[in-house]
Design a protein around this motif. Structure first.
Motif, short mmCIF file in Angstrom:
data_model
loop_
_atom_site.label_atom_id
_atom_site.label_comp_id
_atom_site.label_asym_id
_atom_site.label_seq_id
_atom_site.Cartn_x
_atom_site.Cartn_y
_atom_site.Cartn_z
N LEU A 1 67.22 57.66 43.58
CA LEU A 1 67.94 56.40 43.82
C LEU A 1 69.08 56.16 42.85
O LEU A 1 69.79 55.15 42.97
N ASP A 2 69.28 57.06 41.87
CA ASP A 2 70.44 56.92 40.99
C ASP A 2 71.66 57.43 41.75
O ASP A 2 72.25 58.47 41.44
N PHE B 1 79.09 37.55 40.71
CA PHE B 1 78.71 38.96 40.74
C PHE B 1 77.79 39.20 41.93
O PHE B 1 76.69 38.67 41.99
N LEU B 2 78.25 40.01 42.88
CA LEU B 2 77.52 40.23 44.12
C LEU B 2 76.38 41.23 43.97
O LEU B 2 75.37 41.14 44.65
N GLY B 3 76.57 42.23 43.09
CA GLY B 3 75.56 43.26 42.93
C GLY B 3 76.19 44.57 42.52
O GLY B 3 77.35 44.64 42.14
N THR B 4 75.42 45.64 42.63
CA THR B 4 75.87 46.96 42.21
C THR B 4 75.67 47.98 43.31
O THR B 4 74.71 47.88 44.10
N SER B 5 76.55 48.96 43.35
CA SER B 5 76.39 50.05 44.32
C SER B 5 75.24 50.97 43.93
O SER B 5 74.73 51.71 44.77
N ASN B 6 74.82 50.94 42.66
CA ASN B 6 73.79 51.86 42.19
C ASN B 6 72.40 51.35 42.59
O ASN B 6 71.95 50.29 42.14
N CYS B 7 71.72 52.13 43.41
CA CYS B 7 70.43 51.69 43.94
C CYS B 7 69.38 51.53 42.85
O CYS B 7 68.59 50.57 42.86
N LEU B 8 69.33 52.46 41.90
CA LEU B 8 68.32 52.40 40.86
C LEU B 8 68.51 51.17 39.98
O LEU B 8 67.54 50.46 39.67
N VAL C 1 69.04 42.92 41.55
CA VAL C 1 70.28 42.41 42.12
C VAL C 1 70.51 43.12 43.44
O VAL C 1 69.82 44.08 43.79
N GLU C 2 71.51 42.67 44.17
CA GLU C 2 71.80 43.25 45.48
C GLU C 2 72.35 44.68 45.34
O GLU C 2 73.14 44.96 44.44
N ALA C 3 71.93 45.54 46.26
CA ALA C 3 72.55 46.86 46.40
C ALA C 3 73.71 46.72 47.38
O ALA C 3 73.54 46.21 48.49
N ILE C 4 74.91 47.16 46.94
CA ILE C 4 76.13 46.89 47.68
C ILE C 4 76.77 48.20 48.15
O ILE C 4 76.85 49.17 47.39
#
Length: 430
Positions: A23-24, A218-225, A232-235
């Motif tokens: 998931l990284d 801050f909406l979230g991060t693209s990094n799933c891990l 936070v949200e996965a984006i």
């Protein structure tokens, strides 16, 4: 909070493998993988690393044995039970079951396929060939390994206090940037910085800093891990590899011209809502909008990822108006080489005219410009792109010809098919 400087100084491989989980990776990889799993499981695709900044001699800086060690470690990874549960049960974009049970079952059994690594002068040739559903998973972790090994090579000779000061300066710079961004009205921003990050621990720190400094903006991060660990949200949505592969598979020029829209038809069949974001620049934004079917204009938004962002945004607004859509209700995600000055410029120009969002990438998670020894930590431009699909060459043109990918004769063919006119080449920082 992690003492990054101490961890960098006392690198313990088992504690800090560069990539520590399947998931990284970026969320759009999983979204695209599910569509590939559904429609193109038998397509064979080759990906390859391209260092656009030839002045950075990666093969002189990074030990080949160490690089192989980390790549081999990635091949040993598998999805954990907790990670699988997170994917199965989490609400992504308001949809509880984003990923189907059969795709999750495939992902649980997935192991990274073999790689090819060879030194070519001062650079490495690193490629991944096999079923598209497998080779696509290498893009993000391969880049993350190279970037962090580069960071480690540059900082290896620094002492404890030098490292403390280095990271203190970088933290101060980021916090000052966060404070400047907090003044933008109706700010929406996400971390898109996994691919070319300074390191995993640093990306995680950056996400925590933005969470505190920007709050709901801050909406979230693209990094799933990191999304899973920080709650936070996965984006993410989709990337250029989809139209590149569809185009490479096209049997003739007519099918080639339709390939970018065939991608969107398949994506629309798979996802809805905020995942329906158009990425129009693979073969030139202007021509894409000229030929795009009317139904595409009903999608949620557009991602502007190359060329001049003001021009790209204006093209999107004109296209929406042409199809009777209200631009103020549409989303434009800007994600190309963003720094704080550029985001302020974009915001001044478009605020109130469209819904604006930013995917802040390399200059969030790797902004050590001028801080490292002899500029050695300055970010550079490296990508992992599709080279071929079923043995046919893949091409990307972009709105900036500096980013073009593919054999010269095929690039010229694509330019003719997609009516790409004169383009202005601009330097690519990241």
């Amino acid at each position: 909070m992690t003492d990054i400087a101490t961890r960098v100084y006392n690198h313990a491989w088992k504690i800090d493998p560069i990539v520590r989980s399947v998931l990284d990776t970026d969320f759009y990889k999983l979204l695209m993988a599910q569509m590939i799993f559904r429609r193109h499981r038998d397509t064979r695709v080759t990906f390859g690393i391209i260092n656009r900044t030839a002045s950075v001699p990666l093969a002189k800086l990074i030990d080949e044995g160490e690089l192989r060690e980390h790549l081999d470690h990635i091949r040993s990874l598998s999805l954990s039970r907790g990670e699988s549960t997170w994917l199965r049960g989490n609400m992504f974009y308001g949809t509880r079951q984003m990923f189907s049970p059969d795709f999750i079952e495939w992902l649980e059994d997935f192991r990274f396929p073999a790689y090819h690594l060879e030194r070519r002068g001062d650079q490495y040739e690193l490629t991944f060939e096999g079923p598209w559903i497998e080779t696509t998973m290498w893009e993000i972790p391969a880049l993350a390994v190279i970037m962090e090994l580069h960071s480690r090579a540059v900082t290896r000779g620094l002492g404890k206090f030098e490292l403390q000061v280095l990271y203190a300066r970088a933290m101060t710079r980021l916090w000052e940037n966060v404070q400047r961004l907090s003044t933008l009205p109706n700010l929406s921003i996400a971390d898109f910085g996994t691919r070319r990050r300074h390191g995993f621990l640093w990306q995680d720190w950056c996400v925590q800093a933005i969470m505190e400094g920007l709050g709901k903006a801050f909406l979230g991060t693209s990094n799933c891990l990191i999304a899973m660990r920080r709650e936070v949200e996965a984006i993410g949505t989709n990337a250029h590899e989809l139209p590149m592969v569809y185009a490479a598979l096209a049997p003739n020029d007519r099918a080639l011209a339709e390939a970018p829209y065939a991608v969107l038809a398949d994506w629309q069949d798979a996802y809805d809502g905020n995942l329906r974001v158009v990425l129009p620049d693979t073969y030139g934004t202007e021509h894409f909008f000229e030929r795009a079917p009317a139904w595409v204009a009903k999608w949620t938004g557009v991602r502007v990822d190359s060329g001049d962002p003001i021009e790209g945004g204006e093209l999107a607004i004109a296209w929406w108006k042409k199809h009777g859509q209200d631009p103020t209700k549409k989303l434009a995600i800007f994600s190309d080489g963003l720094d704080v000055d550029l985001m302020h410029k974009i915001h001044r120009h478009f605020h109130g005219r469209i819904r604006i969002s930013y995917g802040w990438g390399t200059l969030l998670t790797n902004d050590f410009r001028g801080l490292g020894p002899n500029g050695g930590l300055d970010p550079f431009s490296i990508v992992c792109k599709v080279i071929s699909a079923n043995g046919r060459p893949a091409v990307k043109i972009s709105d900036n010809p500096t980013k073009a990918v593919g054999p010269p004769e095929e690039i010229e063919r694509y330019r003719r098919v997609f009516h790409v006119g004169t383009q202005v080449a601009t330097p690519v920082l990241v």
